[in-house]
Design a protein around this motif. Structure first.
Motif, short mmCIF file in Angstrom:
data_model
loop_
_atom_site.label_atom_id
_atom_site.label_comp_id
_atom_site.label_asym_id
_atom_site.label_seq_id
_atom_site.Cartn_x
_atom_site.Cartn_y
_atom_site.Cartn_z
N GLU A 171 0.83 -1.21 0.00
CA GLU A 171 0.00 0.00 0.00
C GLU A 171 0.86 1.25 0.00
O GLU A 171 0.56 2.22 -0.70
CB GLU A 171 -0.94 0.00 1.21
CG GLU A 171 -1.88 1.19 1.27
CD GLU A 171 -2.74 1.34 0.01
OE1 GLU A 171 -2.97 2.50 -0.42
OE2 GLU A 171 -3.18 0.32 -0.55
N TYR A 173 3.83 1.47 -1.24
CA TYR A 173 4.41 1.50 -2.58
C TYR A 173 3.43 2.13 -3.57
O TYR A 173 3.78 3.04 -4.34
CB TYR A 173 4.78 0.09 -3.01
CG TYR A 173 5.07 -0.05 -4.49
CD1 TYR A 173 6.28 0.37 -5.03
CD2 TYR A 173 4.12 -0.61 -5.35
CE1 TYR A 173 6.54 0.25 -6.40
CE2 TYR A 173 4.38 -0.74 -6.70
CZ TYR A 173 5.59 -0.31 -7.22
OH TYR A 173 5.82 -0.43 -8.56
N LEU A 174 2.19 1.66 -3.55
CA LEU A 174 1.20 2.17 -4.51
C LEU A 174 0.86 3.64 -4.24
O LEU A 174 0.69 4.42 -5.19
CB LEU A 174 -0.07 1.32 -4.44
CG LEU A 174 0.08 -0.10 -5.02
CD1 LEU A 174 -1.16 -0.93 -4.70
CD2 LEU A 174 0.33 -0.05 -6.52
N GLU A 178 1.44 6.50 -6.99
CA GLU A 178 0.37 7.39 -7.44
C GLU A 178 0.74 8.86 -7.23
O GLU A 178 0.41 9.71 -8.07
CB GLU A 178 -0.93 7.05 -6.71
CG GLU A 178 -1.52 5.73 -7.18
CD GLU A 178 -2.70 5.25 -6.37
OE1 GLU A 178 -3.34 4.27 -6.77
OE2 GLU A 178 -2.97 5.86 -5.31
N LEU A 200 0.14 -0.84 -15.09
CA LEU A 200 -0.22 -0.89 -13.67
C LEU A 200 -1.66 -1.33 -13.45
O LEU A 200 -1.95 -2.10 -12.52
CB LEU A 200 0.00 0.49 -13.03
CG LEU A 200 1.46 0.88 -12.82
CD1 LEU A 200 1.58 2.36 -12.46
CD2 LEU A 200 2.09 0.02 -11.72
N TYR A 204 -2.77 -4.38 -11.19
CA TYR A 204 -3.68 -4.16 -10.07
C TYR A 204 -5.06 -3.80 -10.63
O TYR A 204 -5.49 -2.65 -10.58
CB TYR A 204 -3.16 -3.02 -9.17
CG TYR A 204 -1.77 -3.25 -8.65
CD1 TYR A 204 -1.55 -4.06 -7.55
CD2 TYR A 204 -0.66 -2.67 -9.28
CE1 TYR A 204 -0.26 -4.29 -7.07
CE2 TYR A 204 0.63 -2.90 -8.80
CZ TYR A 204 0.82 -3.70 -7.70
OH TYR A 204 2.10 -3.92 -7.22
N ARG A 207 -7.79 -1.67 -8.59
CA ARG A 207 -7.41 -0.44 -7.88
C ARG A 207 -7.93 0.76 -8.67
O ARG A 207 -7.33 1.20 -9.65
CB ARG A 207 -5.90 -0.37 -7.67
CG ARG A 207 -5.51 0.78 -6.72
CD ARG A 207 -4.05 0.70 -6.37
NE ARG A 207 -3.62 1.79 -5.52
CZ ARG A 207 -3.63 1.81 -4.19
NH1 ARG A 207 -4.08 0.75 -3.54
NH2 ARG A 207 -3.22 2.86 -3.50
N LEU A 210 -5.80 3.90 -9.72
CA LEU A 210 -4.92 3.81 -10.89
C LEU A 210 -5.73 3.99 -12.18
O LEU A 210 -5.27 4.65 -13.11
CB LEU A 210 -4.21 2.45 -10.89
CG LEU A 210 -3.10 2.26 -9.86
CD1 LEU A 210 -2.59 0.82 -9.88
CD2 LEU A 210 -1.94 3.24 -10.11
#
Length: 265
Positions: A171, A173-174, A178, A200, A204, A207, A210
C-alpha cells in the motif's frame, strides 16, 4: 559509529576491526549480502528470522516475536528461547559473529537501516514528504520506488510476517507511485504515462485510483474514445466481481469525459 535508539548498528567493533557491510533486500525476493557478496540462506527459518530482525534493524526484537515469525505453521517449541538462540547462532555463523547483538529485550541486527531496503524506502518517503519543491519530491519518490524488485518478502516462509507486513508495504508503494504519477501529470507527461498506467492497471486490475489516473492521462493525450472504452472495461469488471458501480471518483471522471470536460482527481 551510527546509532539508532541507543543501539550500535554500523561501524567498527570495539576491537577496531572493520565490520562487513550487511545489506538485506526485502522489497522483492529476499537478498542478503556482505560487502556486496551474496549470502545464501537455504533454511526457511533462517530467512524468516533475518527478515524479522531486518524490519527492526538497530532495534531489539523480543524472543517471543522472533519465535512467532519463525515457527509459523506449527506449535512453538517447548523451550522457545533455547530454540531461537540456536537459530541466532546459525545466522551469526552465516553473517558474522558481530552481525547480531544480544540485548535484555531480545536480539538486534547490526545493519545500517540505509542498507535494509524496506527501511530506506520509508526514509525516502519521509524525505519526499518534507521536500521543498515538486522536483525534489519526485526525485525522492523515484529513488524510493526504484528499490522495489518484486513482491515484498518473497521467499520468506513466515505467514504472520507476510500477513502483517506485505499489505502495508504494498500500500505504501502504490501510494508513493500514485503521488509520483500525479506530479508527472502536473508536469504534462501524459503520453509517457499512458503505457505505465496501462501496465499498472493490468497488474492491479481493481485499484480504482490507478484507473482514474489512466483515464485522465488518456483524455489529456487527446484519446477521449480510448478513455471511455477503458472506463467501460473497469465498470464491467467491478460489476462482475462485486455487483457494484465504480466509486465516486471514477464516476465523476466518466461524467467529465462524456461532457468533454478535462477530468481531474
Amino acid at each position: 559509529m551510527i546509532t539508532r535508539s541507543g543501539e550500535s548498528v554500523v561501524g567498527d567493533d570495539l576491537g577496531g576491526r572493520r565490520r562487513a557491510v550487511l545489506s538485506v533486500g526485502l522489497l522483492g525476493p529476499l537478498a542478503v549480502s556482505l560487502d556486496e557478496r551474496p549470502v545464501s540462506l537455504t533454511a526457511g527459518r533462517l530467512r524468516a528470522l533475518l527478515a524479522m530482525l531486518a524490519l527492526s534493524s538497530g532495534q531489539a526484537v523480543s524472543v517471543e516475536r522472533l519465535a512467532t515469525a519463525v515457527w509459523t505453521d506449527e506449535e512453538l517449541p517447548g523451550n522457545a528461547r533455547r530454540s531461537v538462540q540456536t537459530y541466532i547462532a546459525r545466522l551469526r555463523s552465516a553473517l558474522g559473529a558481530d552481525s547480531i547483538g544480544s540485548r535484555p529485550a531480545g536480539y538486534v541486527l547490526r545493519a545500517d537501516p540505509e542498507h535494509v531496503d524496506a527501511l530506506r524506502f520509508g526514509r525516502l518517503l519521509r524525505a519526499a514528504s518534507a521536500a521543498s519543491n515538486a522536483a525534489q519530491e519526485r526525485a525522492r519518490l523515484a529513488e524510493a520506488l526504484a528499490l522495489w524488485r518484486g513482491k515484498p518478502l518473497e521467499g520468506v516462509p513466515s505467514g504472520p510476517l507476510l500477513e502483517s507486513e506485505t499489505p502495508w508495504l504494498v500500500e505504501r508503494y502504490l501510494a508513493a507511485l500514485e503521488r509520483r504519477v500525479d506530479l508527472d501529470i502536473s508536469a504534462g507527461r501524459h503520453g509517457e504515462l499512458v503505457v505505465e498506467l496501462s501496465e499498472l492497471t493490468a497488474r492491479y486490475p481493481l485499484r480504482e485510483s490507478l484507473w482514474a489516473r489512466l483515464l485522465i492521462v488518456l483524455s489529456r493525450a487527446d484519446r477521449q474514445a480510448d478513455a471511455l472504452a477503458r472506463y467501460e472495461k473497469i465498470r464491467v469488471r467491478i460489476a462482475t466481481e462485486f455487483g457494484a458501480d465504480p466509486g465516486p471518483a471514477l464516476e465523476r471522471i466518466h461524467a467529465d469525459l462524456l461532457a468533454r470536460r478535462t477530468p481531474s482527481l
